[in-house]
Design an enzyme around this catalytic site. Structure first.
Site, PDB file in Angstrom:
ATOM      1  N   CYS A  58       0.879  -1.171   0.000  1.00 57.73           N
ATOM      2  CA  CYS A  58       0.000   0.000   0.000  1.00 57.73           C
ATOM      3  C   CYS A  58       0.911   1.213   0.000  1.00 57.73           C
ATOM      4  O   CYS A  58       1.517   1.529   1.023  1.00 57.73           O
ATOM      5  CB  CYS A  58      -0.915   0.008   1.224  1.00 57.73           C
ATOM      6  SG  CYS A  58      -1.865   1.539   1.377  1.00 57.73           S
ATOM      7  N   CYS A  91      -0.661   4.450   2.216  1.00 64.56           N
ATOM      8  CA  CYS A  91      -0.709   4.389   3.689  1.00 64.56           C
ATOM      9  C   CYS A  91      -0.196   3.018   4.099  1.00 64.56           C
ATOM     10  O   CYS A  91       0.983   2.721   3.878  1.00 64.56           O
ATOM     11  CB  CYS A  91      -2.090   4.724   4.239  1.00 64.56           C
ATOM     12  SG  CYS A  91      -3.501   3.975   3.424  1.00 64.56           S
ATOM     13  N   SER A  92      -1.014   2.177   4.676  1.00 63.53           N
ATOM     14  CA  SER A  92      -0.531   0.835   5.016  1.00 63.53           C
ATOM     15  C   SER A  92      -1.693  -0.146   5.060  1.00 63.53           C
ATOM     16  O   SER A  92      -1.793  -0.964   5.959  1.00 63.53           O
ATOM     17  CB  SER A  92       0.236   0.850   6.339  1.00 63.53           C
ATOM     18  OG  SER A  92      -0.501   1.532   7.330  1.00 63.53           O
ATOM     19  N   CYS A  93      -2.585  -0.061   4.067  1.00 67.74           N
ATOM     20  CA  CYS A  93      -3.727  -0.977   3.976  1.00 67.74           C
ATOM     21  C   CYS A  93      -3.233  -2.419   3.947  1.00 67.74           C
ATOM     22  O   CYS A  93      -2.272  -2.736   3.251  1.00 67.74           O
ATOM     23  CB  CYS A  93      -4.526  -0.702   2.704  1.00 67.74           C
ATOM     24  SG  CYS A  93      -5.212   0.951   2.615  1.00 67.74           S
TER      25      CYS A  93
END
Lengths: 93, 212, 113
Positions: B116, B119-121
């Site tokens: 991702c 962000c950090s999905c």
């Protein structure tokens, strides 16, 4: 705006640079890919992010080649990146 | 990174971040205040918060490993998993909430990698919380530009004949890699096969363990 | 850090960066509580994950470099709750003061549960 019924298989991510919360990554803007699959409609994050009611936007997965993204310096030109892009960020290519 | 002074290791072998005994930080002060205000306002309750923490703690890569092992032994399940990974995970009894999950299959000529960049999905409702490296600038920046170099840092050296497909989780979907079943595992049970499936093999930065 | 005019700091795909740090840590109780509050507030419709991300992005690159993941998350959760009118800044200020007065450690400052 490209509606799913008329959506070309080849699409380009719009080369726009607005401020604010946007989910179309900069490295894909202006780049052309092919639709990998259609995912249906989801609330527009550009409205949800600010606490507003959101319009439903069609979301598709677009596949880009490394050659398209990085040109001559691509690590392996035929490798690919898939990303989910909302319809209002796409135009026919 | 702040908080890098670790005195001892947790049961998992990772450094343990000082919590209850350390000096109260500004952000911890804010967490306590926000939590208590939400309780006082009737938005939530202590038991609801505790139940949510328990639910998240119960999610781990073992859940994903069970899904992968089922797909390895049951061809019809694998078809359902690749068609709708959310439904297939729920079918196995996993509470994944509203997660929209897509499974991407590794084959003898295709290797998939999940990132991702914005962000950090992460497929947290199936695999639990993401590893720290998944959230770093280094991984997020490089995975879409030089995935093969990234994979080499994880000890995975792919031949040129293998195509790499990177999946950037930019919107409402989350991804899990269905790794290829290792050779020499023909006689193994589903439970034993699940033990071969590592967290990293389901993100694409690793391969399953080989048997024996 | 940016090769495209207008590109925002969090939009990292394709940027040059160093070796990936592979060390990890387990989450502390207070971090798990932050995570739980986000999920619960989202489920109750107080704000969305997009609102969480928007506030994280607006904190800027400096916050990303200086503060830990859940430090930024609680700041964003709080920002969204203030915007939603769930509580006032005055109420928050008073509560944070009360919390700080309870003791010098997290264990002393928290109430159980």
């Amino acid at each position: 705006m490209v509606r799913p019924s008329t959506m070309a298989d080849r699409v380009r991510v719009k080369a726009l640079m607005p401020p604010g919360h946007v989910r179309a990554p900069a490295y894909l803007r202006g780049k052309t890919g092919v639709i990998e699959r259609r995912l249906g409609a989801f609330g527009n994050p550009e409205q949800l992010a600010y606490g507003h009611e959101a319009e439903q936007k069609q979301l598709v997965r677009v596949r880009f080649t490394m050659e398209e993204l990085w040109g001559d310096v691509a690590e392996a030109p035929k490798d690919t990146v898939d990303a989910e892009i909302y319809e209002h960020w796409l135009e026919k290519a | 990174m702040p908080h890098d002074h670790h005195d001892h290791l947790s049961p998992s072998g990772h450094p343990y971040r000082q919590d209850n005994d350390g000096p109260l930080t500004y952000w911890q002060q804010m967490e306590i205040a926000v939590r208590e205000l939400l309780i006082e306002k009737g938005v939530t309750t202590p038991s609801e918060i505790a139940a949510q923490i328990d639910a998240m703690d119960a999610r781990s890569p073992a859940n994903g490993a069970a899904v992968v092992a089922r797909a390895w032994v049951d061809p019809e399940f694998k078809v359902r998993l690749l068609a709708d990974a959310s439904a297939a995970s729920r079918e196995m009894g996993f509470d994944i909430g509203p997660l929209n999950l897509i499974a991407v299959e590794n084959t003898e000529n295709t290797h998939n990698l999940i990132v991702c960049t914005l962000c950090s999905c992460y497929p947290r409702n199936l695999l639990g919380l993401p590893p720290d490296w998944y959230k770093t600038r280094e991984y997020r920046s490089r995975a879409v530009r030089e995935p093969r170099a990234v994979l080499r840092e994880f000890g995975v050296d792919l031949p040129d004949s293998m195509q790499v497909r990177v999946h950037d989780s930019t919107a409402d979907m989350r991804y899990i890699v269905l790794p290829a079943r290792p050779a020499g595992t023909d006689g193994m049970t589903e439970v034993a096969l699940a033990d071969l499936v590592t967290r990293d093999s389901m993100i694409g930065t690793g391969l399953p363990r080989t048997s024996g | 850090m940016s090769d495209i005019d207008g590109r925002r700091w969090h939009d990292m795909g394709g940027q040059t960066a160093g070796e990936i740090p592979l060390d990890g840590h387990d989450f502390a109780l207070w971090e798990k509580r932050v995570d739980a509050l986000m999920v619960l507030c989202g489920g109750k419709g107080l704000f969305t994950v997009d609102g969480l991300r928007r506030a994280l992005e607006d904190m800027g690159e400096d916050a990303f470099e200086k503060h830990s993941y859940y430090e930024r998350w609680i700041a964003s959760v709080n920002q969204n709750l203030l915007e939603a009118g769930t509580y006032s800044l005055e109420e928050l200020a008073q509560k944070m003061g009360e919390v700080a007065a309870r003791g010098a450690s997290y264990g002393e400052a928290q109430h159980d549960g």
